[in-house]
Every structure is written in C-alpha cells, then in structure tokens.
Design a protein around this motif. Structure first.
Motif, PDB file in Angstrom:
ATOM      1  N   PHE A  87       0.808  -1.212   0.000  1.00 48.13           N
ATOM      2  CA  PHE A  87       0.000   0.000   0.000  1.00 48.13           C
ATOM      3  C   PHE A  87       0.848   1.271   0.000  1.00 48.13           C
ATOM      4  O   PHE A  87       0.340   2.345  -0.270  1.00 48.13           O
ATOM      5  N   THR A  88       2.141   1.141   0.327  1.00 52.55           N
ATOM      6  CA  THR A  88       3.011   2.312   0.208  1.00 52.55           C
ATOM      7  C   THR A  88       2.931   2.869  -1.206  1.00 52.55           C
ATOM      8  O   THR A  88       2.780   4.076  -1.422  1.00 52.55           O
ATOM      9  N   VAL A  89       3.014   1.956  -2.183  1.00 56.44           N
ATOM     10  CA  VAL A  89       2.979   2.368  -3.595  1.00 56.44           C
ATOM     11  C   VAL A  89       1.622   2.980  -3.933  1.00 56.44           C
ATOM     12  O   VAL A  89       1.542   4.042  -4.550  1.00 56.44           O
ATOM     13  N   PHE A  90       0.547   2.326  -3.493  1.00 53.98           N
ATOM     14  CA  PHE A  90      -0.796   2.828  -3.811  1.00 53.98           C
ATOM     15  C   PHE A  90      -0.995   4.233  -3.233  1.00 53.98           C
ATOM     16  O   PHE A  90      -1.541   5.118  -3.899  1.00 53.98           O
ATOM     17  N   PHE A  91      -0.549   4.413  -1.996  1.00 51.89           N
ATOM     18  CA  PHE A  91      -0.730   5.724  -1.376  1.00 51.89           C
ATOM     19  C   PHE A  91       0.094   6.783  -2.096  1.00 51.89           C
ATOM     20  O   PHE A  91      -0.384   7.892  -2.344  1.00 51.89           O
ATOM     21  N   MET A  92       1.323   6.420  -2.461  1.00 48.82           N
ATOM     22  CA  MET A  92       2.152   7.376  -3.204  1.00 48.82           C
ATOM     23  C   MET A  92       1.454   7.763  -4.512  1.00 48.82           C
ATOM     24  O   MET A  92       1.342   8.941  -4.844  1.00 48.82           O
ATOM     25  N   ASN A  93       0.989   6.768  -5.251  1.00 50.93           N
ATOM     26  CA  ASN A  93       0.315   7.041  -6.526  1.00 50.93           C
ATOM     27  C   ASN A  93      -0.876   7.960  -6.324  1.00 50.93           C
ATOM     28  O   ASN A  93      -1.064   8.930  -7.061  1.00 50.93           O
TER      29      ASN A  93
END
Lengths: 298, 313
Positions: A87-93
């Motif tokens: 979810f780190t990636v999803f939140f960044m996106n």
C-alpha cells in the motif's frame, strides 16, 4: 456565512406563559433525543469499521454489534503488505495524482473563472452557458472517444489521462464556484489597478487570486477528495498493479483475499479514508460553505 | 500590453488595423484566459460527444476501425436486449426511491436543525460526514459487510429473534442495500436546505403565528413554498447523480451487477459492454441514450417548474 447563526425564535405572543415555555422545553429535549439517535445511527457503521480494524481476525464477527475496544494493530501490518505491491505504492500514486489534479484545477479553473467573471469579450455569455451545460453532462457520453484518444496518444497505463484534463478546466463545478466568488470581489479594486496601468494578467495574479484564498482552498480540498475517491478513472486507465491508486488497491484486495482476511481489508479501508477525514476535520467550515453557496453534489 | 496599445492607436487611427487592434485589445485577454478551458471543451467534451454519437452507429471493438451498421445498436437496445431492459428497471427503481427518500431526510433534519438547536455545527458535521465519505470504495466494502448474511444488520435483528436474509446476495434485497447507502448520504442536500431555510424571512412566521396558524400549517404554507427553488435544485442534482452512480454497485456486486442482475446499474452495464466485452459502438449508443434521458428529465423539470416552483418576482 450566515449558516452558523441560530436565529429562529418564533414569537408566540405568549413568551412568558409558563405552559408555552414548558412545551418549548419538551420539544427541545425531544428534538435533541431524535437528533442524537439519528447521529448514532449515522456514525455507527463508521465506528464499527474502525473498531473491527483493531480486532484480532477471529473476534471481528463474534464480538456482537456493540463495538468492544481492543488495540490489535496486527491487521494494519498484514493488510499493508497483503498483496504483491504494498500500500506504500498505492498511497504514493494516489497522492501524486491528487496533488497534480489540485494544481491543474486551481490554475485552469481560476483562469476560466476570471475570464467569465471580469473580462469583456465576444460570446462571453454563450460560452458561460456552454460551461454550465457541461455540469449536467454524464461522463459516459465522452468516455469512449476520450479513451480512444488517450490510447492513441499512448497514455493508457500512465496518470496523464487522469491529470491532464484538470489543466483544461474540465471540472466546471469549480469554474462556477470561482465565478460566484470573483463576482463578489469589489470591481473598484480592479478598476483602480487598471487606472494604474495594470493589465488583466496582473489583476488576475495580484488582486483576484490573493483575495480568493478561501475559494481556492475550498476548490483544492474538494478536488483532492474527489480525485482521492475516484474509482472509475483509475479503473479504466490504470491496469498495472504498480500504478494502482489506493481505491484500486482496495478493490483488488477484495477480489484477491475474498473472504479470508477481513481484518486486513478493514484496516486498509480505514486508512483509505483517513486523508478525507483529516480534511474534513480541518476544513469543515469551508467545505460546508462551498456546498451551501453552489449546491455541489457531495 | 496597454502601453503598447496607447502608442499604436494614434499612429494608425484612420486605418482599418486600429479597429482590429482595438478588437484584439478588448477580446483577446478573455480568450487567452479561457484558452485551457477551450482546449478541454472542444478536445475533451464537444469532440468526444460528436464522436461517440458517430460511434453509436457503428460496430467498434477498439482494435479494428469502426464499421457503420446504421441503427442496429439502437434496434438491439430496444428489441433484443434483456440486460438493457433490466438495467433500466434497476436504475429507475434506484432513482425513484433513493432521491425522494434522501431529500425527505435531508429536509426533515434541516428543518429540525434550523429551529435554533444548540450544537448545530456538531450535528451538521455528523450528518454531513457520510456524504463526504460515501462514494469511497471503503464505504462500499463496509456496506457489503453490514448487509452480509452474518453481517451487522442481521446480528442486530437477531436480538429481536429475527433471522435476516443475506441482503447482499438476495436479488430481492440487494438493490435496497444500495438505496439505503444512498439515503445515508443525505448530508449535502441537507446543507443546501439549511442555507435555503435561512433565506426565509422570519417576519412571515411571526405574522402567521399572530394570525394563529399552527406550526404544521406554517410549514405547508410558508416554509415549503418558499423553499421550492431549493427543492427543485436539489432534486435535479441528486437525480442526475443517481443516474450516474457507479462505484457502490460495482464493489458490492464484484463488477457484475449480481445477484441475477439485480444491481445492474445502467452505468455498470455500459462499463461492462465497453471494457469487458469491448463493444464500444453499443456502449456509445447506451451512453447517448443516457444523455438523452438526463436531458429529457432536466428539460421536463424546467418546463414544469413554473407550476410548482415559487420564484420571487
């Protein structure tokens, strides 16, 4: 604005009649009871979600309908890394997309609104009416040609289809909101500036924008929330997991874990609405005024 | 810019160019400021609308170029497509129940709050929060859970000895869970109602109660008539929004409109035709029909509004 001032006091002609006062008192108690009951009913699902995200997996559905407190944050760790992409990636996106959309909307919508509110040019009323018409337009009717266009530009699986349109003031709501606000700024200010030789660009930049901070903040927050929440756009244009937004990540979570990891799913659901909730807490008054003045949809 | 114009104007005052340069001076800034909007309006709105009108008469799968098939898409819609009929029925049921219920709750709570209740800002915030969060995927996930067979709603009902069905997976009830979800978000029309209620002059109520009119009568004779413009506005916005609703049905039914198409919203059907089966031509026809529906509804509302909407002269 005027919303905060409670002022309805019905003069009954018998203000000092003790029976009338008693009646009023009873009414007020009943009304509060009703409102408190309704409030609990409204908030209960949200509180339950929050409580469930802090429970060990085996207790989520066995602890009954009353939210019992426990502080097991295991679900959060499990959920965060439950899938191939964390979810780190999803939140960044999501943050990147939302940020760019905010920038785009603020620039493009305020420019359009300034033209509609202040500048004289041929066909202004006609274009303003056109702009208002696009408010009513269901997005489905432009969906497929837009998709073909963005595909031909090679923009599918990038964030461009989600972001670039915002730089073209496609969110007519905000143009309308800003027009309403700009019209309220005294014309004497720009007339005085014009006397001093300022052109339209300077007036826009040095007078209108600085005086419009409240409406700009309102538009920024609404843009952030709507982009953050947006599911349909990312669903169509983003197909690779590393490009997913939080909402797409959540949906994939539902599909992939199915009925197995409710704790993780609830924990991520809670996190996905935290940014919206924070904006709500910080800017509640602006949001409510924004809705009250334009009648925006949410 | 302005300095330049002042220099240039006297020089060619008699010639035609000054007229042009003055016109440029007067109109150009407006068009320049509108330039981004114009690009978007023509490139992303008008162009695509025309293009999708054309596509609605074609067979188009995204890979090969569109093939003209005349009215075949529209013919199929109305004569040979059960799913289309179902999606119309589902969508109209949703609109007809969710919008009036939502507005009724919004108006009732707004009127209650407008009576000078203490703690108004707090109540208003609490009632508004769901409509801010409601469109989110997270809330749709929560809703799936609330109305599942072993969900919260049934646990609550079991206190009274009622064994509830699995609301989400029962085609008789699944649409109602979505209607409840929509009504739960009555906060934003409520805020608009509250703003409208503030505009009603207090002396009207004072005069009415001096004349002995009951609260109930005051509501029907003063509040409601004076509030009709706001009701009208809210009804149009909420109806259009309801027609366009997508995410909750998508999440709750796993993108399929299940069980047995009972939550097959029009938008969901259109999405699946376009992006699951790549029938872009047919999906364009569906989109144009939706546009037509919304346009007719809006036009009808405006035409009938003079009979029931009260405007100050």
């Amino acid at each position: 604005m005027t919303i905060d001032a409670p002022k309805l006091t019905v003069v009954t002609g018998a203000e000092n009649d003790p029976r009338a006062r008693l009646r009023k008192r009873i009414f007020s108690v009943l009304a509060h009871a009703l409102l408190i009951g309704a409030s609990i009913l409204m908030l209960y699902p949200l509180l339950w979600l929050l409580a469930a995200s802090f429970k060990p997996e085996n207790e989520i559905f066995t602890s009954g309908i009353w939210p019992s407190l426990s502080w097991d944050i295991d679900s959060y760790f499990r959920g965060w890394n439950a899938m191939r992409v964390s979810f780190t990636v999803f939140f960044m996106n999501s943050f990147v997309i939302a940020f760019l959309c905010v920038v785009g909307n603020l620039i493009a919508c305020s420019m359009a609104a300034y033209a509609f509110a202040r500048l004289q040019f041929k066909g202004r009323n006609f274009w303003f009416a056109m702009m208002l018409m696009t408010l009513m337009l269901p997005y489905q009717v432009t969906l497929i040609p837009q998709y073909v266009l963005f595909r031909d530009l090679g923009w599918v699986n990038t964030i461009l289809p989600l972001v670039v349109p915002k730089f073209m003031a496609v969110d007519a709501f905000f143009v309308f909101l800003m027009v309403q606000f700009f019209r309220g700024i005294p014309r004497e200010l720009d007339e005085a500036a014009m006397m001093d030789g300022a052109g339209p660009w300077r007036i826009y930049w040095k007078i209108m924008l600085p005086l419009s901070i409240p409406v700009l903040v309102t538009a920024a927050i609404f843009t952030f929330i709507w982009t953050w929440d947006d599911f349909f756009g990312p669903l169509i244009y983003l197909n690779r997991m590393q490009d997913y937004t939080v909402m797409l990540g959540l949906r994939t979570f539902v599909d992939s874990t199915g009925e197995s990891d409710f704790g993780g799913l609830f924990a991520m659901s809670v996190l996905s609405i935290v940014p919206i909730f924070v904006f709500f807490l910080l800017f509640q008054r602006l949001l409510i005024e924004g809705i009250a003045t334009t009648g925006m949809k949410r | 810019m302005t300095v330049h114009a002042a220099d240039a104007a006297p020089q060619d005052a008699a010639s035609g160019t000054s007229k042009w340069s003055r016109a440029w001076q007067n109109h150009a800034p407006g068009y320049l400021f509108l330039l981004p909007w114009f690009i978007g309006f023509f490139g992303l709105t008008i162009g695509p609308i025309i293009s999708s009108f054309y596509l609605s008469f074609t067979d188009f799968d995204l890979l090969t170029s569109p093939e003209w098939i005349g009215l075949a898409n529209y013919e199929r819609m109305f004569t040979n497509d059960r799913a289309f009929a179902t999606s119309m029925r589902v969508t109209f049921t949703f609109v007809l129940f969710s919008v009036p219920l939502k507005l009724a709750f919004a108006l009732a709570i707004a009127i209650l709050l407008n009576r000078g209740m203490k703690g108004l800002p707090l109540y208003r915030a609490v009632f508004y929060l769901p409509s801010l969060l409601g469109a989110s995927v997270a809330i749709a996930i929560l809703w799936r859970q609330l109305f599942a067979g072993d969900g919260l709603v049934n646990q609550f009902l079991s206190i009274f000895g009622i064994v509830g069905p699995s609301w989400i997976s029962n085609p008789n009830y699944s649409l109602w869970t979505l209607i409840v979800l929509s009504v739960w978000q009555f906060g934003s029309p409520m805020i608009i109602f509250l703003a409208g209620l503030r505009q009603i002059p207090q002396d009207m109520y004072e005069a009415a109660s001096l004349d002995g009119a009951s609260k109930w009568r005051q509501f029907w004779k003063i509040t409601l008539p004076l509030l009709t413009p706001v009701v009208f506005f809210n009804a149009i916005i909420q109806t259009i929004e309801a027609f366009k609703s997508f995410t909750p049905a998508f999440i709750i039914s796993n993108g399929t409109g299940s069980p047995i198409n009972s939550t097959l919203f029009y938008t969901l059907y259109l999405y699946n035709e376009a992006f699951s089966y790549f029938r872009m031509g047919y999906a364009s026809a569906l989109a144009w029909f939706l546009l037509l529906l919304i346009a007719c509804f809006t036009a009808f509302s405006f035409l009938t509004s003079k009979y029931w909407v009260h405007y100050d002269d």
